[in-house]
Write an enzyme that holds these catalytic residues in place. Structure first.
Site, mmCIF file in Angstrom:
data_model
loop_
_atom_site.group_PDB
_atom_site.id
_atom_site.type_symbol
_atom_site.label_atom_id
_atom_site.label_comp_id
_atom_site.label_asym_id
_atom_site.label_seq_id
_atom_site.Cartn_x
_atom_site.Cartn_y
_atom_site.Cartn_z
ATOM 1 N N GLU A 102 0.848 -1.201 0.000
ATOM 2 C CA GLU A 102 0.000 0.000 0.000
ATOM 3 C C GLU A 102 0.879 1.244 0.000
ATOM 4 O O GLU A 102 1.953 1.257 0.599
ATOM 5 C CB GLU A 102 -0.875 0.006 1.266
ATOM 6 N N ASP A 103 0.386 2.295 -0.638
ATOM 7 C CA ASP A 103 1.114 3.566 -0.616
ATOM 8 C C ASP A 103 0.976 4.237 0.745
ATOM 9 O O ASP A 103 1.948 4.714 1.320
ATOM 10 C CB ASP A 103 0.618 4.502 -1.731
ATOM 11 N N ASP A 106 -4.388 5.182 6.089
ATOM 12 C CA ASP A 106 -4.915 6.322 6.825
ATOM 13 C C ASP A 106 -5.901 5.785 7.874
ATOM 14 O O ASP A 106 -5.484 5.326 8.936
ATOM 15 C CB ASP A 106 -5.554 7.262 5.779
ATOM 16 N N THR A 107 -7.190 5.743 7.563
ATOM 17 C CA THR A 107 -8.156 5.205 8.526
ATOM 18 C C THR A 107 -8.083 3.677 8.609
ATOM 19 O O THR A 107 -8.483 3.086 9.611
ATOM 20 C CB THR A 107 -9.595 5.568 8.126
ATOM 21 N N LEU A 111 -7.805 -0.853 3.713
ATOM 22 C CA LEU A 111 -7.094 -2.088 4.078
ATOM 23 C C LEU A 111 -8.075 -3.169 4.525
ATOM 24 O O LEU A 111 -7.932 -4.336 4.182
ATOM 25 C CB LEU A 111 -6.074 -1.801 5.185
ATOM 26 N N LYS A 134 -0.549 6.675 8.895
ATOM 27 C CA LYS A 134 -1.016 7.761 9.771
ATOM 28 C C LYS A 134 -1.592 7.142 11.056
ATOM 29 O O LYS A 134 -2.790 6.848 11.127
ATOM 30 C CB LYS A 134 -2.089 8.589 9.061
ATOM 31 N N ASP A 162 -1.725 10.801 -4.921
ATOM 32 C CA ASP A 162 -2.367 11.855 -5.703
ATOM 33 C C ASP A 162 -3.250 12.776 -4.887
ATOM 34 O O ASP A 162 -3.728 12.417 -3.804
ATOM 35 C CB ASP A 162 -3.255 11.222 -6.778
HETATM 36 P P1 IMP Z 1 -7.891 4.752 4.262
HETATM 37 O O1 IMP Z 1 -8.925 3.846 3.682
HETATM 38 O O2 IMP Z 1 -8.503 5.871 5.067
HETATM 39 O O3 IMP Z 1 -6.826 4.025 5.051
HETATM 40 O O4 IMP Z 1 -7.191 5.498 3.079
HETATM 41 C C1 IMP Z 1 -6.405 4.859 2.197
HETATM 42 C C2 IMP Z 1 -6.421 5.498 0.824
HETATM 43 O O5 IMP Z 1 -6.779 6.885 0.857
HETATM 44 C C3 IMP Z 1 -5.027 5.445 0.273
HETATM 45 O O6 IMP Z 1 -4.806 4.253 -0.446
HETATM 46 C C4 IMP Z 1 -4.962 6.682 -0.571
HETATM 47 O O7 IMP Z 1 -5.455 6.430 -1.863
HETATM 48 C C5 IMP Z 1 -5.890 7.660 0.109
HETATM 49 N N1 IMP Z 1 -5.155 8.578 1.013
HETATM 50 C C6 IMP Z 1 -5.155 8.602 2.359
HETATM 51 N N2 IMP Z 1 -4.376 9.579 2.844
HETATM 52 C C7 IMP Z 1 -3.845 10.192 1.751
HETATM 53 C C8 IMP Z 1 -2.928 11.291 1.589
HETATM 54 O O8 IMP Z 1 -2.421 11.926 2.541
HETATM 55 N N3 IMP Z 1 -2.627 11.626 0.316
HETATM 56 C C9 IMP Z 1 -3.132 10.979 -0.782
HETATM 57 N N4 IMP Z 1 -3.988 9.949 -0.665
HETATM 58 C C10 IMP Z 1 -4.335 9.561 0.585
HETATM 59 MG MG MG Z 2 -5.953 8.175 -3.948
#
Ligand code: IMP
Ligand code: MG
Length: 178
Positions: A102-103, A106-107, A111, A134, A162
């Site tokens: 994964e790049d 965040d939350t 995942l 994060k 992005d």
């Molecule tokens: P999550 O589902 O909240 O963990 O977010 C994961 C996805 O949100 C990542 O794979 C990114 O595509 C996008 N994302 C979360 N934080 C960032 C950020 O700071 N910059 C760019 N994309 C983000």
């Molecule tokens: Mg994205």
């Protein structure tokens, strides 16, 4: 480039090429030192394409393979609402030792979806590697095996990441200017 403008926002340098390279080497070393057999890297598109490309070239475990998958999440027209789909999982991954790439996590909601979908494939093991994490935003309990760098809850772009599809080509990682 000290700052970049994408759409309506200004971003400043956060992690340069050298630090990105060091972070990836450190993840690669951990994987190379682990006892994993015939790993199948599964890079989550689009964001992890550069991370995957650079990481895989530092992996020296015998019989390493890589595959890509894209998670499509959309609201259907039926009352069912949100639908998750794996695009590109053309390969049979049953019985494999999978390492998800994964790049950024965040939350953890993305995942969670990925884990749910992969677990259905009867894999042998699943590990997770992420370039950025994060911790103050993470809401899930999945263990993240390899974390490149933990960051504050800043919005970052570049090196695959992005802002509304812009900025993926940047060599450095930038964060939103306050
Ligand atoms: P999550 O589902 O909240 O963990 O977010 C994961 C996805 O949100 C990542 O794979 C990114 O595509 C996008 N994302 C979360 N934080 C960032 C950020 O700071 N910059 C760019 N994309 C983000
Ligand atoms: Mg994205």
């Amino acid at each position: 480039m000290k700052t970049v403008r994408l759409h309506d926002k200004e971003f400043e340098i956060f992690i340069d090429e050298n630090e990105i390279n060091n972070i990836i080497s450190q993840i690669a070393n951990q994987i190379n030192d682990s006892k994993i057999e015939k790993p199948l890297f599964l890079a989550i598109l689009n964001g992890s394409f550069l991370f995957a490309a650079d990481l895989i070239r530092k992996i020296n475990v015998p019989d390493t393979e890589i595959s890509f998958l894209k998670l499509s999440s959309y609201v259907g027209t039926s009352s069912k609402g949100s639908v998750d789909e794996l695009i590109g999982l053309s390969k049979n991954i049953e019985g494999r030792n999978v390492i998800v790439l994964e790049d950024i996590i965040d939350t953890g909601i993305t995942l969670e979806k990925i884990m749910r979908l992969i677990k259905k494939e009867k894999v042998r093991s699943i590990r997770v590697a992420t370039l950025l994490f994060k911790p103050n935003s993470y809401q899930k309990n999945f263990n993240i095996d390899y974390i490149g760098k933990s960051i504050e809850n800043d919005f970052v772009v570049g090196y695959g990441l992005d802002y509304n599809e812009k900025g993926r080509n940047l060599k450095k990682i930038y964060k939103l200017k306050n």
